[in-house]
Enzyme design. Structure first.
Site, mmCIF file in Angstrom:
data_model
loop_
_atom_site.group_PDB
_atom_site.id
_atom_site.type_symbol
_atom_site.label_atom_id
_atom_site.label_comp_id
_atom_site.label_asym_id
_atom_site.label_seq_id
_atom_site.Cartn_x
_atom_site.Cartn_y
_atom_site.Cartn_z
ATOM 1 C CG HIS A 51 -1.778 1.255 1.258
ATOM 2 N ND1 HIS A 51 -2.962 1.345 0.576
ATOM 3 C CD2 HIS A 51 -1.591 2.469 1.849
ATOM 4 C CE1 HIS A 51 -3.488 2.546 0.751
ATOM 5 N NE2 HIS A 51 -2.675 3.244 1.528
ATOM 6 C CG ASP A 54 -11.849 2.947 5.985
ATOM 7 O OD1 ASP A 54 -11.317 3.852 6.648
ATOM 8 O OD2 ASP A 54 -11.625 2.770 4.778
ATOM 9 N NE ARG A 100 -10.074 10.410 8.594
ATOM 10 C CZ ARG A 100 -9.155 9.611 8.035
ATOM 11 N NH1 ARG A 100 -9.461 8.358 7.738
ATOM 12 N NH2 ARG A 100 -7.946 10.045 7.779
ATOM 13 C CB SER A 128 -8.467 4.918 7.184
ATOM 14 O OG SER A 128 -8.989 4.834 5.881
ATOM 15 C CE LYS A 158 -8.876 1.977 2.957
ATOM 16 N NZ LYS A 158 -8.977 3.290 2.317
#
Lengths: 436, 436
Positions: B87, B166, B173, B188, B192
């Protein structure tokens, strides 16, 4: 509303990062919020950012002005007498307005007090007055003006047309943990008082365990902030920082406080209540430019109006003008319980917050805005700090409509009364005076 | 959901005042928010309080776990190959996933990448892949699993059933200025990735002008936080802090980045993109326990898979499995404009953020979640830092579907290119590696 619009998230982020908003941005934000163009969740985030990062003087002035401009202002132009009002940040047993408003009217002022209901452990002036059979606090603006012309004072609720932005913002702050913010408190109070249209205003900023602001420094900051906002908007202003460690007088509740206020208006009030009332009254007379303020002894002049029945007579007239019956018996609670002294000696302290919370839970206050209050529930302080007591003597008397409420309230009062061999040192009620 | 409920305003106030929530309170808050029992405005105030007061490790672990538990987890049990994913916190020209995912699959890993779309100045992997005619990124969980079994990798959108808390929190947010909070970003991302079901994960935490976190200290804090959360939940983890001062490679946009990714998969990629890809790939091979990681030269093994066509072949297979046509011509923008060099010498710096913002405004990115993106718009960096340039040479090439977008984008690039007499010092792309 301003022609251009703004990205709300940019305004939130700027405040969050310690930046400032300009006047047009603040005005737009308030107007757009009132018009439901800015959703509650964005305003909630903005308010929490303000809680942490504050507002500077210019931001605060524009916020307050925008809140005033969101609705109508009472028209008090052309009244024969000078207008002056008082606002308290909220205390326990604080029935001062019930005495002070007719007192000032009795010496030549016009007092247009728009007041509130209680929430939490501090009571509300309207809840107290509504313990009087028939008394109404929701008046049309035209009725407010006509009562002011006829009687010289009124204590009523702010109509929905006054500072609607404050009303909407306060409701949101209440459920988002953003009540306890000096600039937000200051702008909320001052927007209502500016919309009320009074020309002069004295603030009673409470300090101590029973107050919203336990700390002198923060209370001073709040007082200075409000005085500055008011002065900027042309109000003649002063603020007194006053001690709120013990209940004012002996009664905490609604009908019980009306009783004590009437006694005070008859020249038989408890020392602390009288002291606080005449201190605030002298300051009000001063900012209003009343004759009593120019006399050799202004507090003496006010005390005279309490003892010779002039203030009481105005109070009774005001109650009648607001459809109340000043001669009707007040409601009395069906169930009583006393808390006895655990030792002999002198009462050294009586914790205002615990007494206030107990009275609230006995039914005198509300947890949610929609809840009703009991007119008769409350706490009567049979002994106050400085008074001698024998072990086993009743110190507090609890009153409730439901007997089941008494025992938990006794539990809440655990440790509220401090008894020692010597009386405590006498301390002044008025700690500081703030002027522009 | 927990049997008892909580007063939300008490939880907000406690966090606001620097206190902490226990596990049951956090779980309830997340569950009640997903169930619409806690309104957006209270959650917005809570999130802003978290922005200022943070979350401790225990709160963060429970928050992440509650977000995972709010939905389903992909079932990746029983796959023949070890699962591993990567990620990135988002960079400019960051087409690394397009190369890295098939590359790792080509050396024996199973890579189940659930990816996102771009928002703001950093692009999204799915937006880039969707520039390929026919490519679909919304796949059913069963399709994800079958493509993983057949091809060894997939890059698709997280379905609505994964970490719905999320999804809902992020949307809030985004509009309340509470995106930029380390614990909220960390929970967050990690929720995921945990819901995705991968057994190992490498994070690319970007640092620099083009990154979400311009500052090394905050990037390190984010990396450490995410590695700790992942390790606590049983993931094999590492994080690389990598430099994001200039765009990665030369292409910034969608189709233009696919082009560059395909060139890289054919062994003809720009140095920086290859360097970053093999550094992340070696770390992924390591946490996944792949053979290439145990060889004498893991980066060499990965470079070989790029140059001998193995990675490209997996990429083409993946595109086909996701109904895309790897041989179809990519869309080309109708309008071009170049930005010339203002001096001769060497390009010393090329500001990633300004290039990213320009590409975004040219149409490659979106301002709101609902907006479409242009597949063909973007910026191509004809000269990169370290390369020589003559005054007047084209340095940047802007591409757009609408000619009116070109001129404002040129304005946004003002000052983005720095030219000096000497080339800049070469700096490593990987700044630090964080392991549990």
């Amino acid at each position: 509303m301003s022609a251009r619009t703004y990205e709300v998230v940019e305004l939130i982020r700027r405040k969050r990062d310690g930046g400032r908003l300009d006047g047009a941005e603040i005005e737009w934000l308030v107007d757009a919020y009132v018009a439901d163009l800015v959703p509650d969740y964005q305003m909630a985030a903005f308010l929490m950012a303000v809680f942490f990062e504050g507002l500077d003087r210019a931001e605060l002035g524009r916020l307050t002005a925008a809140m005033v401009a969101s609705g109508e202002r009472l028209d008090l132009e052309g009244l024969a007498r000078p207008t002056v009002d008082k606002h308290s940040t909220g205390g326990v047993g604080d029935k001062v307005s019930l005495v002070l408003v007719p007192l000032l009217a009795s010496v030549g002022a016009c007092v247009p007090q728009l007041s509130g209901r209680g929430l939490g452990h501090t009571g509300g002036t309207l809840d107290k007055l509504e313990a009087i059979p028939g008394f109404r606090s929701d008046l049309a603006p035209s009725a407010v003006r006509s009562i002011l012309e006829r009687v010289g004072c009124v204590i009523c609720a702010a109509g929905p047309g006054l500072a609607p932005a404050d009303r909407k913002l306060y409701a949101l702050r209440d459920v988002t943990g953003t009540v306890e913010s000096t600039p937000l408190i200051a702008s909320s109070i001052m927007s209502k008082k500016l919309a009320e249209g009074t020309a002069a205003l004295v603030l009673d900023v409470k300090v101590g365990s029973g107050a919203f602001m336990p700390d002198l420094g923060r209370a001073r900051e709040l007082g200075e902030t409000m005085v500055a906002i008011g002065a900027e908007h042309g109000l003649r202003m002063a603020a007194l920082l006053t001690r709120m460690d013990e209940p004012i007088g002996r009664a905490v509740g609604n009908a019980v406080e009306v009783d004590e206020a009437v006694a005070t208006l008859s020249g038989e009030g408890p020392d602390d209540l009288v002291e606080l009332t005449v201190a605030l009254g002298a300051e009000m007379a001063n900012v209003a430019g009343l004759e009593v303020a120019a006399s050799a002894d202004p507090p003496g002049g006010l005390r005279a109006a309490l003892s010779d029945g002039r203030a009481l007579s105005v109070f009774r007239e005001m109650v009648r003008a607001q459809t109340g019956d000043p001669d009707a018996p007040l409601p009395v609670a069906r169930h009583h319980q006393v808390v006895p002294a655990r030792a002999s000696g002198f009462v050294r302290a009586l914790d205002a917050r615990r007494v206030g919370v107990a009275a609230w839970r006995l039914g005198a206050g509300r947890g949610k805005k929609e809840d009703p209050v009991s007119p008769s529930a409350g706490v009567v302080c049979l002994r106050k700090p400085g008074e001698p007591v024998e072990s086993g003597d009743p110190v507090l008397e609890l009153r409730a409509d439901e007997p089941a409420l008494l025992r938990p309230a006794v539990g809440l009062l655990e440790g509220a009364v401090e008894i020692g061999p010597d009386p405590p040192a006498r301390r002044p009620l008025v700690l500081e005076v703030i002027r522009p």
